[in-house]
Design a protein around this motif. Structure first.
Motif, PDB file in Angstrom:
ATOM      1  N   SER A 186       0.825  -1.202   0.000  1.00  0.00           N
ATOM      2  CA  SER A 186       0.000   0.000   0.000  1.00  0.00           C
ATOM      3  C   SER A 186       0.859   1.253   0.000  1.00  0.00           C
ATOM      4  N   LEU A 187       0.445   2.231  -0.803  1.00  0.00           N
ATOM      5  CA  LEU A 187       1.127   3.529  -0.851  1.00  0.00           C
ATOM      6  C   LEU A 187       0.202   4.648  -0.379  1.00  0.00           C
ATOM      7  N   ILE A 188      -0.963   4.288   0.135  1.00  0.00           N
ATOM      8  CA  ILE A 188      -1.970   5.275   0.520  1.00  0.00           C
ATOM      9  C   ILE A 188      -1.969   5.445   2.037  1.00  0.00           C
ATOM     10  N   PRO A 189      -1.765   6.680   2.532  1.00  0.00           N
ATOM     11  CA  PRO A 189      -1.775   6.906   3.982  1.00  0.00           C
ATOM     12  C   PRO A 189      -3.166   6.700   4.573  1.00  0.00           C
ATOM     13  N   ALA A 190      -3.195   6.280   5.815  1.00  0.00           N
ATOM     14  CA  ALA A 190      -4.473   6.045   6.500  1.00  0.00           C
ATOM     15  C   ALA A 190      -5.192   7.369   6.737  1.00  0.00           C
ATOM     16  N   MET A 191      -6.529   7.345   6.631  1.00  0.00           N
ATOM     17  CA  MET A 191      -7.369   8.496   6.916  1.00  0.00           C
ATOM     18  C   MET A 191      -8.481   8.049   7.853  1.00  0.00           C
ATOM     19  N   THR A 192      -9.288   8.978   8.309  1.00  0.00           N
ATOM     20  CA  THR A 192     -10.342   8.625   9.255  1.00  0.00           C
ATOM     21  C   THR A 192     -11.379   7.707   8.627  1.00  0.00           C
ATOM     22  N   ASN A 193     -11.561   7.808   7.297  1.00  0.00           N
ATOM     23  CA  ASN A 193     -12.582   6.999   6.624  1.00  0.00           C
ATOM     24  C   ASN A 193     -11.984   5.972   5.667  1.00  0.00           C
ATOM     25  N   ARG A 194     -10.658   5.806   5.710  1.00  0.00           N
ATOM     26  CA  ARG A 194     -10.042   4.895   4.737  1.00  0.00           C
ATOM     27  C   ARG A 194      -8.714   4.368   5.248  1.00  0.00           C
ATOM     28  N   ILE A 195      -8.536   3.059   5.130  1.00  0.00           N
ATOM     29  CA  ILE A 195      -7.233   2.446   5.386  1.00  0.00           C
ATOM     30  C   ILE A 195      -6.926   1.474   4.256  1.00  0.00           C
ATOM     31  N   GLU A 196      -5.635   1.244   4.045  1.00  0.00           N
ATOM     32  CA  GLU A 196      -5.195   0.288   3.035  1.00  0.00           C
ATOM     33  C   GLU A 196      -4.259  -0.709   3.692  1.00  0.00           C
ATOM     34  N   LEU A 197      -4.561  -1.985   3.532  1.00  0.00           N
ATOM     35  CA  LEU A 197      -3.715  -3.051   4.060  1.00  0.00           C
ATOM     36  C   LEU A 197      -3.047  -3.758   2.890  1.00  0.00           C
ATOM     37  N   GLY A 198      -1.757  -3.511   2.717  1.00  0.00           N
ATOM     38  CA  GLY A 198      -1.030  -4.111   1.606  1.00  0.00           C
ATOM     39  C   GLY A 198      -0.199  -5.300   2.038  1.00  0.00           C
ATOM     40  N   GLY A 199       0.312  -6.051   1.063  1.00  0.00           N
ATOM     41  CA  GLY A 199       1.152  -7.202   1.343  1.00  0.00           C
ATOM     42  C   GLY A 199       0.404  -8.370   1.953  1.00  0.00           C
ATOM     43  N   VAL A 200      -0.917  -8.455   1.677  1.00  0.00           N
ATOM     44  CA  VAL A 200      -1.746  -9.511   2.271  1.00  0.00           C
ATOM     45  C   VAL A 200      -2.039 -10.589   1.229  1.00  0.00           C
TER      46      VAL A 200
END
Length: 226
Positions: free
Chosen positions: A38-52
Motif C-alpha cells: 500500500s502507498l496510501i496513507p491512513a485516513m479517518t474513513n479509509r485504510i489500506e492493508l497491503g502485502g496480504v
C-alpha cells in the motif's frame, strides 16, 4: 452506504480502485486489502492493508481483524481479488489451475470466513463476489479461469444458504471489463461493448446496499452492451 464499514479486496486493481472511490463517495468507511504494497496513507474513513496474501487463511484473518479493530465493526465485504490466465487445457500446466483456484476461490473463501462473524453482527451484513459470464460456458483457453470462477459461483450459493437471514451473499458476473490490461490483450476488440469498471461498481454497491436486503444467492449477469 453512509457510515457503513466496507472491505474491498483487490483494492489496488482497476476495478477495486473504482469500487473503493465509489463507496467513499457514498459516505462509507473503506478498508482496501491487496497483495500489493500500500502507498496510501491512513485516513479517518479509509485504510489500506497491503502485502496480504488472501489465499492464506491466517493472513486473511489478520487483515479482517485489523479492519474490525480500526473501525469497530464490519458491514460489507466485496471480494474483488483474483486473477486471469489464458491457457489451452492440453498444452497447459497444472500449476495454472492451482493458481487460478488460489487467486479466485481461496481469496474469496478465506476473506468471507474471517468476515462472517463480524458481518453477522451487523444489521445489514453483505458479501459481494466477482464471478464471470465466461464461467457459464467456457471457451477455448478458458478452462482454468472458468473453472475457478464457477467455484466462486458455487461458493456464493452455498454461503447464501448458510448465512440466510443474517448476511446476504451475491455475485456479479461481468463479461469483459474495460481495463487497460484487457485493451492491451485484445486491441482489435470493440471496447464500447465492454462493461466499464464504473458500471460494474454501481451494480456491486447496489447489492451491498440496504435496497438489496431481499436479494441473496443471486448470480447477476453484467453483460455491457453485447
Amino acid at each position: 452506504m453512509q457510515g457503513k464499514v466496507v472491505v474491498v479486496t483487490g483494492a489496488s486493481g482497476a476495478l477495486g480502485k473504482v469500487v473503493v472511490e465509489a463507496a467513499l463517495a457514498r459516505g462509507a468507511k473503506v478498508a482496501g486489502v491487496d497483495h500489493a504494497a500500500s502507498l496510501i496513507p491512513a485516513m479517518t474513513n479509509r485504510i489500506e492493508l497491503g502485502g496480504v496474501d488472501l489465499s492464506d487463511p491466517a493472513q486473511a484473518g489478520v487483515a479482517i481483524e485489523a479492519v474490525a479493530m480500526q473501525f469497530g465493526r464490519l458491514d460489507v465485504l466485496i471480494n474483488i481479488a483474483g486473477g486471469f490466465a489464458f491457457e489451452m487445457v492440453r498444452e497447459g500446466d497444472a500449476e495454472t489451475w492451482q493458481r487460478m483456484f488460489a487467486l479466485n476461490v481461496l481469496t474469496a473463501l478465506n476473506a468471507s470466513r474471517a468476515a462472517i462473524p463480524h458481518l453477522a453482527a451487523s444489521t445489514a451484513g453483505r458479501i459481494v463476489n466477482i464471478g464471470a459470464m465466461g464461467a457459464l460456458q467456457a471457451g477455448a483457453g478458458m478452462g482454468a479461469y472458468a473453472a475457478s470462477k464457477a467455484g466462486v459461483h458455487r461458493l456464493t450459493e452455498a454461503l447464501a444458504a448458510e448465512c440466510k437471514g443474517k448476511i446476504t451473499v451475491n455475485a456479479v458476473l461481468p463479461s469483459t471489463i474495460d481495463t487497460p490490461a484487457n485493451r492491451a490483450s485484445m486491441p482489435q476488440a470493440d471496447f464500447t461493448n465492454w462493461v466499464t469498471p464504473q458500471e460494474l461498481a454501481e451494480v456491486i454497491l447496489f447489492l451491498a446496499s440496504d435496497a438489496a436486503s431481499a436479494v441473496t444467492g443471486a448470480l447477476l449477469p453484467v453483460k455491457g452492451r453485447v
